[in-house]
Design an enzyme around this catalytic site. Structure first.
Site, PDB file in Angstrom:
ATOM      1  N   ASP A 337       0.865  -1.169   0.000  1.00 25.19           N
ATOM      2  CA  ASP A 337       0.000   0.000   0.000  1.00 25.19           C
ATOM      3  C   ASP A 337       0.908   1.228   0.000  1.00 25.19           C
ATOM      4  O   ASP A 337       2.134   1.127   0.158  1.00 25.19           O
ATOM      5  CB  ASP A 337      -0.960  -0.016   1.194  1.00 25.19           C
ATOM      6  CG  ASP A 337      -2.176   0.879   0.938  1.00 25.19           C
ATOM      7  OD1 ASP A 337      -2.129   1.719   0.019  1.00 25.19           O
ATOM      8  OD2 ASP A 337      -3.178   0.740   1.665  1.00 25.19           O
TER       9      ASP A 337
HETATM   10  C1  BGC Z   1      -5.159   3.130   0.090  1.00 23.76           C
HETATM   11  C2  BGC Z   1      -5.245   2.040  -0.946  1.00 23.76           C
HETATM   12  C3  BGC Z   1      -5.200   2.662  -2.331  1.00 23.76           C
HETATM   13  C4  BGC Z   1      -3.927   3.451  -2.475  1.00 23.76           C
HETATM   14  C5  BGC Z   1      -3.756   4.075  -3.844  1.00 23.76           C
HETATM   15  C6  BGC Z   1      -3.986   4.034  -0.178  1.00 23.76           C
HETATM   16  O1  BGC Z   1      -4.049   5.136   0.639  1.00 23.76           O
HETATM   17  O2  BGC Z   1      -5.062   2.547   1.368  1.00 23.76           O
HETATM   18  O3  BGC Z   1      -6.431   1.305  -0.745  1.00 23.76           O
HETATM   19  O4  BGC Z   1      -5.281   1.654  -3.287  1.00 23.76           O
HETATM   20  O5  BGC Z   1      -3.940   4.486  -1.510  1.00 23.76           O
HETATM   21  O6  BGC Z   1      -4.678   5.068  -4.074  1.00 23.76           O
END
Ligand code: BGC
Length: 810
Positions: A337
């Protein structure tokens, strides 16, 4: 990803939207697109429907062969060719080029400074992946740098959060789960995939396969709710929709189920806080949806960013290697993530980037998602290799996973996208039709006193439409919707106008405004509100009540704004935000029937208010207003069911239905001395405009051998006067065994449509997998000999009961 989102907000202005007059689509057409693609009405749980032998295998099936050549879900020929090709590329790579392939960078269009590093990399070392670009021309421009300027000419994987649609917006995932219709979820994500691939996106960070048992947690909106069985069916269906039958096929994208694992159980429902889950909870509740997604062929998995049992998921070797690769057999790409490799330093797990890279690669991570504008931790990879902090074989293995994904997605043959196609695909009317069907099938009717709904159209002269969400396109669309993809929505006010024309007088008051968050959303564009003159809420509540008094009926649209849910959308209360409760009480006191339409992703407390009807429509998407108008007027009949337990207040969280049987099973009252702990509405609950009766619950035999499938059937009758949908639900309980088992557990469901008077036999098959569980006694799956209770009905309180025994007569 707080920092990332803070930058992301600058580019992704959330809607204000142009109002559109929308032509009402007759309900008879609504199901067409969906019916054409979906194997609708097949039971989930391995069963069959009498008279129709179509089956969905949501929880089993073999590991997908990801090769384009194989074009099927089995066989290894293509797989070996892909691997050999990836190895040939790997053999030519320098350490810096390997580090670049293990990097995924944000590319935020109006913030070029944050992109400088990524551009540099594209032209020199190449880059693993870029996320957040959805303009086909820009994608081609960036791809050209990698394919024509970088030394090895390896194309880039473009990624995006396609959560419930790209241009055509469908109900949020918790709403799709409320449809209890995996075939619908599959069709929806197939359209989302088509709209994404046509702009050049190859990989979506979806579905969110987290189990959400605490509705204070804002990201419940992206999930399928609290139940592992429903969650597994929905996760698998979404993967199938995104990826299609053949991985890498032109109109599809790679699915990336997230966040592995346990993110939904953060302490106190507070976003980003630690997660502590027993192994039994992980194996029995939180892992199954991921396993189902993997069995459905998911090409990628995103590791969560919070610590699981003390170890950040991204650096958790047990989680990523032993469980995900080992026990679950996952062969695809494991991504992080946002920023979570760098943040191992923030969490004081490591103190240098070399250590962070080494810990996460050693744990099993393949590719690092870097927060916008930040330096990738992977830049330290050459040093980590030189110092021996990380094994070269593991690094090569990670690079191979990235290259294999690129080969299987066909990027080496087709790196570019045809920029002329996107508008055509966006304009496909079937997508809007499906969006309308999906919104109607997701809605859950919680209350309908004196059958006030559907509205008696012949007699209806006037409706007061009231509430801060009644005419808000941005909230109708919900979170994870980005203006760059030109979404639009029909609001509930617009939907009713279009449906009722001039025959019915509509008056409107927003009643109150949505309050500002005390702490802004991580995506501040989510908080952006159009410039409007200030509202005297006290006067407006009085005006709204007067409009209600003067109308035949009031439609009051309440809930939480879209910026009050999702990432950074956790909340310590389940009250209606702002002065909405006061508005509700004033409108109900006006004395006319009040229909409350809720937009929410979590249970909300309505206290002692007694509106005539309550309909939860989640955040219903592009065709939300039209679908709500269909339901209110009876052109569509609600048939959705709650995918979570509707607890009374935040103080009751978590309180999910499948808790372990305690030593004091009865009564619920007394668990708190001051109030009942009974939920307002049970898991699986939802009303229809007709009524159903369950009878004749039959189990094929009394005794079964261990591992032998158990066949259960039940008759469902439509006892009312309209055609409508019921979700036949099957629950079991195990009476004795190695560990204590839940009070009851969902093990099968099927949404069926019945005409008045029609009776259908629904058959379920309980497989060996359905009757086993992970026990802390043996630290493995066990299948006990025991008597089993079985219940079938329309929600988790079903009373129709039967029994069978695994074992022989005693
Ligand atoms: C979130 C993810 C997301 C990623 C990209 C993160 O802050 O937890 O779920 O896919 O950002 O946008």
């Amino acid at each position: 990803m707080v920092a990332g989102l803070a930058s992301r907000k600058n580019m992704v202005k959330m809607m204000p939207l142009k109002r559109r007059a929308v032509r009402a689509i007759p309900i008879s057409c609504l199901a067409l697109a969906y019916a054409a693609t979906a194997s609708a009405q097949a039971p989930v749980g391995g069963g069959t429907q009498s008279g129709d032998e179509r089956q969905i295998s949501d929880r089993s099936g073999s590991q997908l062969d990801l090769s384009p050549q194989a074009k099927t879900r089995s066989g290894t020929t293509g797989d070996n060719a892909v691997k050999a090709r990836a190895k040939r590329i790997l053999a030519q790579m320098s350490d810096a080029e390997k580090a670049a392939q293990l990097t995924q960078s944000f590319y935020l269009q109006p913030v070029p400074r944050a992109n400088v590093g990524a551009i540099e990399a594209l032209k020199t070392t190449g880059l693993g992946s870029l996320l957040f670009v959805t303009d086909p021309a820009e994608i081609n421009r960036l791809q050209k740098m990698a394919v024509e300027e970088s030394r090895l000419k390896i194309p880039v994987l473009f990624a995006f959060d396609v959560i419930h649609g790209l241009h055509t917006i469908f109900p949020v995932p918790i709403g799709l789960a409320a449809s209890w219709d995996p075939a619908l979820a599959e069709s929806v994500q197939a359209v989302a995939a088509r709209e994404s691939r046509v702009v050049g996106v190859h990989w979506t960070f979806a579905p969110n396969a987290d189990i959400a048992r605490d509705p204070r947690w804002g990201r419940i909106v992206e999930t399928s709710g609290e139940d592992p069985f429903l969650g597994s069916a929905m996760a698998a269906a979404q993967v199938r929709g995104f990826q299609g039958a053949n991985f890498g096929s032109p109109e599809h994208v790679m699915a990336g189920p997230k966040h592995f694992a346990g993110y939904g159980a953060s302490l106190g429902g507070r976003d980003w806080d630690e997660v502590n889950l027993s192994d039994a909870e992980l194996w029995n509740a939180h892992f199954p949806p991921f396993k189902a997604a993997i069995d459905a062929g998911a090409g990628a998995i995103m590791a969560a960013y919070m610590p699981l049992n003390g170890v950040p998921a991204v650096a958790n070797r047990w989680l990523l290697t032993d469980v995900l690769r080992g026990a679950m057999g996952f062969k695809g790409l494991i991504g992080s993530d946002s920023g979570s490799v760098n943040k191992l330093i923030v969490q004081n797990l490591t103190s240098t980037s070399v250590q962070s890279v080494a810990r996460s690669l050693d744990a099993g991570l393949d590719i690092e998602m870097v927060d916008p504008g930040k330096k990738p931790a992977m830049a330290a990879l050459p040093d980590a290799l030189a110092s021996g902090a990380v094994e070269r074989a593991r690094v090569d293995d990670a690079v191979l996973h990235v290259l294999e994904a690129k080969i299987r997605m066909g990027l080496f043959e087709h790196p570019y996208v045809d920029t002329r196609q996107a508008e055509k695909v966006f304009a496909d009317p079937r997508s809007r039709t499906l969006a309308r069907t999906a919104a109607a099938r997701s809605a859950v009717l919680l209350r309908n006193e004196n059958a006030i709904l559907p509205l008696a159209r012949g007699k209806l002269r006037s409706i007061a439409v009231i509430g801060p969400l009644a005419d808000s396109a941005k909230d109708t669309l919900g979170p994870w919707v980005f203006e760059q993809n030109k979404p639009s929505a029909t609001t509930i006010l617009q939907g009713l106008r279009a449906k009722l024309g001039s025959n019915v007088k509509l008056t409107f008051s927003e009643g109150v405004r949505m309050p500002k968050r005390l702490f802004p959303s991580p995506s501040s564009t989510a908080d952006a509100v159009p410039e409007r003159p200030p509202l005297d809420e006290t006067a407006e509540i009085t005006r709204a009540a007067a409009l209600a008094r003067d109308a035949d009926v009031a439609v009051l649209v309440l809930g939480e704004a879209m910026n009050m849910v999702s990432e950074g959308g956790s909340r310590s209360s389940l009250e209606l935000p702002g002065r909405q409760q006061e508005l509700l009480d004033a409108v109900v006191a006006a004395g006319k029937p009040v229909i409350v339409v809720l937009m929410s992703a979590r249970p909300l407390s309505l206290h002692d208010s007694k509106p005539a009807a309550i309909l939860d429509v989640w955040y219903p998407g592009t065709e939300g207003g039209s679908a709500v108008a269909d339901i209110l007027t009876g052109d569509a009949v609600p048939g959705g069911k709650l995918p979570f337990t509707w607890i009374r207040s935040a103080a009751h969280a978590p309180n999910f239905y499948d808790q372990l049987l305690s030593h004091k099973p009865d009564p619920v009252n007394g668990r708190y001395w001051n109030e009942t702990s009974e939920p307002s509405y049970a898991f699986g609950f939802g009303l229809s405009y007709t009524s159903f009766a369950f009878s004749n619950l039959k189990i094929a035999k009394r005794y079964y051998g261990r591992g032998e499938p158990v066949t259960v059937s039940v008759d469902v009758a439509n006892t009312g006067e309209r055609t409508g949908d019921e979700v036949a639900q099957l629950y079991i309980h195990q009476r004795e065994g190695t560990s204590v088992r839940p009070v009851r557990e969902l093990k099968g469901f099927q949404r069926i449509t019945l005409k008045p008077g029609e009776v259908r036999t629904v058959t379920f098959k309980l497989s060996a997998e359905d009757l086993r569980y992970w026990s802390a006694v043996t630290r493995s799956y066990v299948a006990d000999e025991s008597l089993f209770d079985v219940w079938a009905g329309g929600d988790s309180r079903a009373s129709l009961h039967a029994e069978f025994t695994v074992g022989s007569p005693k």
